[in-house]
Design a protein around this motif. Structure first.
Motif, PDB file in Angstrom:
ATOM      1  N   LYS A 171      -6.619   7.191   0.279  1.00 52.63           N
ATOM      2  CA  LYS A 171      -7.220   5.928   0.721  1.00 52.63           C
ATOM      3  C   LYS A 171      -8.666   5.798   0.261  1.00 52.63           C
TER       4      LYS A 171
ATOM      5  N   CYS B 285      -4.291  14.413   2.678  1.00 52.04           N
ATOM      6  CA  CYS B 285      -3.913  13.741   1.424  1.00 52.04           C
ATOM      7  C   CYS B 285      -4.007  12.224   1.575  1.00 52.04           C
ATOM      8  N   ARG B 286      -3.594  11.732   2.736  1.00 51.60           N
ATOM      9  CA  ARG B 286      -3.680  10.272   2.950  1.00 51.60           C
ATOM     10  C   ARG B 286      -5.131   9.791   2.960  1.00 51.60           C
TER      11      ARG B 286
ATOM     12  N   ILE C 291       0.676   8.726  -2.342  1.00 46.05           N
ATOM     13  CA  ILE C 291       1.524   9.345  -1.311  1.00 46.05           C
ATOM     14  C   ILE C 291       2.864   8.610  -1.317  1.00 46.05           C
TER      15      ILE C 291
ATOM     16  N   ASP D 142       2.735  14.111   8.416  1.00 40.60           N
ATOM     17  CA  ASP D 142       1.698  13.069   8.292  1.00 40.60           C
ATOM     18  C   ASP D 142       0.827  13.213   7.041  1.00 40.60           C
TER      19      ASP D 142
ATOM     20  N   GLY E 228       5.675   9.371   0.405  1.00 39.79           N
ATOM     21  CA  GLY E 228       6.370   9.279   1.705  1.00 39.79           C
ATOM     22  C   GLY E 228       7.669  10.081   1.685  1.00 39.79           C
TER      23      GLY E 228
END
Ligand code: 48F
Length: 256
Positions: free
Chosen positions: A179, A174-175, A186, A170, A188
């Motif tokens: 954001k 970092c996400r 990111i 997940d 993925g």
């Protein structure tokens, strides 16, 4: 005579001591899977004050279930030194694939981290980051039970000189940074390719935003690397690598 109120006082006061010690740390690690636990051990052993935050009741992340609930994992030859350092046993399957009992791996990583002096906060979810002067300076935490129940209870903040995102697939921290602060993309995680994934996860273990380091499967999520399934050498080596990077950085800072 056993006194119930003393039991309550002993637990509440000793936990508060641990909490107060843990909220101003050198390194805050988010996620207690194989990479986070390995990193926490090496950093604590180098003398840093380390806190690890794990949202679940038990530590160990994706280790316990092995591959498809067959509770064995595989570690490649290049990571045997880490197993030796922890005193974890393994059996040769062929010259590059070694079998490790998932329960021994999880149990020993946890035991050694605690014995090295890491402050462990399970049942604690990291829900945000604190950013000051363009760098991560802390984490916003709350009880996982609060998050799970949807109760309206404000979180609290802890401070750290370095933060590690070890939240696995997940890449939660970092996400959040991507954001809310931008300056971080990111990509993925990609398809299965164990060889490429294992190599890439170690090579790309790095500081991705001032004060924020990434390790383990979170590296694959950030950099768009392949997944690798129940082979764990890359997780251990990435945890060791992130500990080295942070040690160099924090020791360098202390000198300057
Ligand atoms: O997923 P996880 O084991 O991460 P890892 O160290 O290892 C990946 C392997 O287990 C496996 C694999 C091997 O090839 O692919 O999947 O990269 O552990 C991540 C931990 O982070 C916790 C989560 O419960 C798990 O124990 N975690 C996730 N989000 C949060 C969190 C959060 N917001 N706050 C605290 N802990």
């Amino acid at each position: 005579m056993i006194d119930e109120i003393k039991i309550t006082k002993a637990i509440a006061s000793s936990f508060m001591d641990k909490f107060l010690k843990g909220i101003e740390c050198d390194v805050a690690i988010v996620g207690a899977g194989p990479s986070g636990l390995t990193a926490s051990y090496y950093l604590a052993r180098s003398g840093f004050k380390v806190s690890i935050f794990e949202k679940k009741l038990s530590l160990g992340g994706g280790i316990w279930g092995g591959g498809m609930m067959f509770n064995q994992v595989v570690v490649q030859k290049s990571a045997l030194d880490v197993l030796d350092e922890f005193g974890i046993s393994y059996e040769e399957f062929d010259e590059n694939h070694y079998i490790v009992d998932a329960i021994e791996l999880a149990g020993t990583l946890i035991y050694k981290a605690v014995k090295a002096g890491v402050s462990v906060f399970n049942l604690t979810t990291v829900e945000d980051v604190m950013i000051k002067n363009g760098r991560i300076s802390g984490l916003v935490i709350n009880w996982s039970a609060v998050e799970m129940s949807g109760l309206h209870v404000d979180p609290m903040t802890i401070s750290a000189k370095a933060v590690v995102d070890a939240t696995g697939h997940d890449a939660v921290v970092c996400r959040l940074v991507a954001k809310k602060a931008g300056r971080l993309e990111i990509k993925g995680e990609r398809f299965m390719h164990a060889e490429e994934g294992e190599k890439g996860v170690v090579e790309r273990t790095s500081e991705v935003f001032p004060g924020l380091f990434v390790t383990g499967m979170a590296v694959a999520a950030v950099y768009g690397l392949p997944r690798m399934g129940p082979i764990f050498g890359g997780m251990l080596l990435s945890g060791k690598r992130v500990a080295e990077l942070i040690s160099e950085k924090l020791k360098g800072k202390a000198r300057s």
